[in-house]
Design an enzyme around this catalytic site. Structure first.
Site, mmCIF file in Angstrom:
data_model
loop_
_atom_site.group_PDB
_atom_site.id
_atom_site.type_symbol
_atom_site.label_atom_id
_atom_site.label_comp_id
_atom_site.label_asym_id
_atom_site.label_seq_id
_atom_site.Cartn_x
_atom_site.Cartn_y
_atom_site.Cartn_z
ATOM 1 N N TRP A 20 0.817 -1.223 0.000
ATOM 2 C CA TRP A 20 0.000 0.000 0.000
ATOM 3 C C TRP A 20 0.847 1.267 0.000
ATOM 4 O O TRP A 20 0.302 2.372 -0.028
ATOM 5 C CB TRP A 20 -0.947 -0.004 1.197
ATOM 6 C CG TRP A 20 -0.304 -0.408 2.487
ATOM 7 C CD1 TRP A 20 0.345 0.386 3.378
ATOM 8 C CD2 TRP A 20 -0.246 -1.734 3.014
ATOM 9 N NE1 TRP A 20 0.797 -0.336 4.437
ATOM 10 C CE2 TRP A 20 0.447 -1.651 4.246
ATOM 11 C CE3 TRP A 20 -0.713 -2.986 2.591
ATOM 12 C CZ2 TRP A 20 0.681 -2.767 5.049
ATOM 13 C CZ3 TRP A 20 -0.474 -4.093 3.388
ATOM 14 C CH2 TRP A 20 0.211 -3.989 4.594
ATOM 15 N N GLU A 33 -5.211 0.809 6.059
ATOM 16 C CA GLU A 33 -5.268 1.222 7.459
ATOM 17 C C GLU A 33 -6.406 0.529 8.200
ATOM 18 O O GLU A 33 -6.260 0.162 9.368
ATOM 19 C CB GLU A 33 -5.408 2.747 7.564
ATOM 20 C CG GLU A 33 -4.170 3.511 7.142
ATOM 21 C CD GLU A 33 -2.953 3.198 7.998
ATOM 22 O OE1 GLU A 33 -3.121 2.732 9.146
ATOM 23 O OE2 GLU A 33 -1.815 3.425 7.531
ATOM 24 N N GLN A 38 -5.923 -3.946 14.527
ATOM 25 C CA GLN A 38 -6.014 -5.214 15.263
ATOM 26 C C GLN A 38 -5.425 -6.402 14.504
ATOM 27 O O GLN A 38 -5.681 -7.556 14.857
ATOM 28 C CB GLN A 38 -7.488 -5.540 15.616
ATOM 29 C CG GLN A 38 -8.256 -4.427 16.283
ATOM 30 C CD GLN A 38 -7.791 -4.166 17.698
ATOM 31 O OE1 GLN A 38 -7.317 -5.056 18.370
ATOM 32 N NE2 GLN A 38 -7.922 -2.924 18.137
ATOM 33 N N THR A 39 -4.646 -6.155 13.443
ATOM 34 C CA THR A 39 -4.136 -7.250 12.612
ATOM 35 C C THR A 39 -2.678 -6.993 12.248
ATOM 36 O O THR A 39 -2.307 -5.852 11.936
ATOM 37 C CB THR A 39 -4.974 -7.381 11.320
ATOM 38 O OG1 THR A 39 -6.367 -7.405 11.657
ATOM 39 C CG2 THR A 39 -4.634 -8.671 10.583
ATOM 40 N N LEU A 76 -9.975 -12.044 8.485
ATOM 41 C CA LEU A 76 -9.359 -10.866 9.110
ATOM 42 C C LEU A 76 -10.008 -10.527 10.451
ATOM 43 O O LEU A 76 -9.402 -9.844 11.277
ATOM 44 C CB LEU A 76 -9.462 -9.644 8.183
ATOM 45 C CG LEU A 76 -8.398 -9.544 7.085
ATOM 46 C CD1 LEU A 76 -8.730 -8.399 6.145
ATOM 47 C CD2 LEU A 76 -7.011 -9.348 7.682
ATOM 48 N N GLY A 77 -11.242 -10.996 10.659
ATOM 49 C CA GLY A 77 -11.913 -10.721 11.917
ATOM 50 C C GLY A 77 -12.390 -9.285 12.039
ATOM 51 O O GLY A 77 -12.189 -8.461 11.151
ATOM 52 N N TYR A 78 -13.047 -9.001 13.179
ATOM 53 C CA TYR A 78 -13.578 -7.661 13.441
ATOM 54 C C TYR A 78 -14.320 -7.147 12.203
ATOM 55 O O TYR A 78 -13.970 -6.135 11.597
ATOM 56 C CB TYR A 78 -12.454 -6.696 13.833
ATOM 57 C CG TYR A 78 -11.712 -7.104 15.088
ATOM 58 C CD1 TYR A 78 -12.192 -6.733 16.343
ATOM 59 C CD2 TYR A 78 -10.552 -7.866 15.012
ATOM 60 C CE1 TYR A 78 -11.526 -7.111 17.494
ATOM 61 C CE2 TYR A 78 -9.884 -8.255 16.165
ATOM 62 C CZ TYR A 78 -10.368 -7.872 17.395
ATOM 63 O OH TYR A 78 -9.708 -8.262 18.539
ATOM 64 N N TYR A 116 -6.896 8.513 14.040
ATOM 65 C CA TYR A 116 -5.674 7.918 13.499
ATOM 66 C C TYR A 116 -5.797 7.670 11.997
ATOM 67 O O TYR A 116 -4.919 8.057 11.213
ATOM 68 C CB TYR A 116 -5.343 6.599 14.199
ATOM 69 C CG TYR A 116 -4.289 5.831 13.444
ATOM 70 C CD1 TYR A 116 -2.952 6.208 13.513
ATOM 71 C CD2 TYR A 116 -4.635 4.771 12.599
ATOM 72 C CE1 TYR A 116 -1.978 5.544 12.781
ATOM 73 C CE2 TYR A 116 -3.670 4.107 11.868
ATOM 74 C CZ TYR A 116 -2.340 4.496 11.960
ATOM 75 O OH TYR A 116 -1.387 3.854 11.221
ATOM 76 N N ASP A 134 -1.529 6.122 16.890
ATOM 77 C CA ASP A 134 -2.065 4.812 17.250
ATOM 78 C C ASP A 134 -1.272 4.274 18.435
ATOM 79 O O ASP A 134 -0.519 5.001 19.093
ATOM 80 C CB ASP A 134 -2.008 3.862 16.051
ATOM 81 C CG ASP A 134 -0.583 3.525 15.636
ATOM 82 O OD1 ASP A 134 0.377 4.144 16.163
ATOM 83 O OD2 ASP A 134 -0.415 2.628 14.786
ATOM 84 N N CYS A 188 11.050 0.200 18.523
ATOM 85 C CA CYS A 188 10.451 0.568 19.807
ATOM 86 C C CYS A 188 9.254 -0.337 20.098
ATOM 87 O O CYS A 188 8.109 0.099 20.225
ATOM 88 C CB CYS A 188 10.033 2.048 19.784
ATOM 89 S SG CYS A 188 9.729 2.751 21.424
#
Length: 351
Positions: A20, A33, A38-39, A76-78, A116, A134, A188
């Site tokens: 992307w 995005e 969550q993935t 992918l869920g959600y 975000y 995020d 990080c």
């Protein structure tokens, strides 16, 4: 040097090659995005490529049915993310001629788009100086500035947003935001941050004070509620009984093997048999347990047992939202969570 200069110099040499990022198409950035929420990035890549091949433009997606969209999202869920993306794209096509608007208030108002996502789209696609904060950015800035507030609470989030606004590069805001994404993913990280490799460690107060592994402060998550379910694997003439979940709520509109939430009073098999009788008017014998699994959502955890069942008499006409279904056609429907894995396993056993 300032944070932005150090970060961008590092990003120019170490940026991840992600599909992307190959152009500045706001629609493609939007899709990526939403998928990345969550993935993990590695899990998203194939889904993104397949999605863009089928829905290369907002118009192509807007014309698709929700069931097809959910099928392409399968795994992918959600799934509310996919529904919101479809609704948002349809709104863009209806109100903005198919082009993503360039004002934050308009982007932020689209279904499923938060601060975000709006910041990511506007900064990367349109070079607007808008932060994209995020979890990665909250973690990085809590360490850089040694913030001891709980980053899951609003005051800390507002403080980080202001700090990012102060630091974001004026000429390359999109690259700045993506550099933070990469820094959070590669250096990080939540546990055992790789400080010796960090381009901004000399400006990091947590590193200076030796508390980088203590920060950020996060309130503990509440454990998901345990829910016990029994599901029926009922076959007739090579087809299985499946039903569609309600149009609202968890996994809305998706397909599953008939399932009942269990109580403690009766044996599981009795509860499943009685429920099939009351809902579908089916006389069945509940036989052996075929499969047991645990599937975790953000707020609940399904503990499921799938039982082989056998019809004892002719099946009556099924109610709406239920059908006899050949598993060879399984990829044409969006399956609810773990039911997809069971369908795939059953299909494999038949081959």
């Amino acid at each position: 040097m300032k944070i932005a200069a150090l970060l961008l110099d590092w990003y120019d040499k170490n940026a991840r090659d992600l599909p992307w990022r190959r152009d500045k198409d706001p629609y493609k950035i939007w899709v990526s995005e939403i998928m990345l929420q969550q993935t993990r990035v590695e899990a998203v890549k194939d889904y993104y490529e397949r999605w863009i091949a089928r829905f290369p433009t907002p118009g192509e997606l807007a014309r698709a049915s929700e069931q097809e969209v959910l099928t392409y999202w399968q795994g992918l869920g959600y799934y509310s993310r996919a529904r919101n993306l479809l609704a948002g794209v349809r709104e863009v096509c209806a109100d903005y001629g198919g082009s993503m608007p360039e004002e934050k208030e308009q982007v932020r108002a689209l279904p499923g788009v938060g601060d975000y996502t709006a910041g990511a789209i506007l900064s990367i696609a349109y070079n607007r100086r808008v932060p994209a904060v995020d979890g990665n950015v909250l973690r990085i800035f809590s360490r850089l500035f040694c913030l001891e507030e709980d980053i899951l609470k609003a005051p800390a989030k507002r403080a980080v947003y202001r700090l990012v606004q102060e630091q974001i590069d004026r000429d390359r805001p999109g690259d700045f935001n993506q550099a933070l994404m990469d820094l959070g993913a590669m250096i990080c990280v939540p546990q055992r941050p790789r400080c010796p490799e960090c381009p901004v460690r000399e400006l990091c107060l947590a590193y200076e004070r030796g508390v980088q592994e203590v920060l950020p402060v996060r309130s503990p998550k509440k454990a998901p509620a345990k829910v016990r379910l029994a599901a029926a694997l009922l076959e007739q003439d090579g087809r299985y009984l499946i039903c569609q979940r309600p149009a609202a709520g968890l996994l809305a509109g998706m397909w599953e093997f008939p399932s009942v939430e269990l109580k403690d009073a009766l044996p599981e098999a009795d509860q499943l048999r009685n429920w099939l009788q009351s809902v579908f008017l089916l006389e069945v014998r509940v036989m052996e347990a075929e499969k047991q699994l645990i599937h975790t959502f953000s707020h609940r955890q399904w503990h499921m047992t799938f039982y082989r069942c056998r019809l004892l008499s002719a099946a009556p006409e099924l109610p709406d939202k239920a059908r006899w279904f050949s598993l060879n056609d399984g990829d044409r429907l969006p399956w609810a969570g773990p039911h997809h894995n069971v369908a795939v396993a059953l299909r494999g056993n038949k081959e």
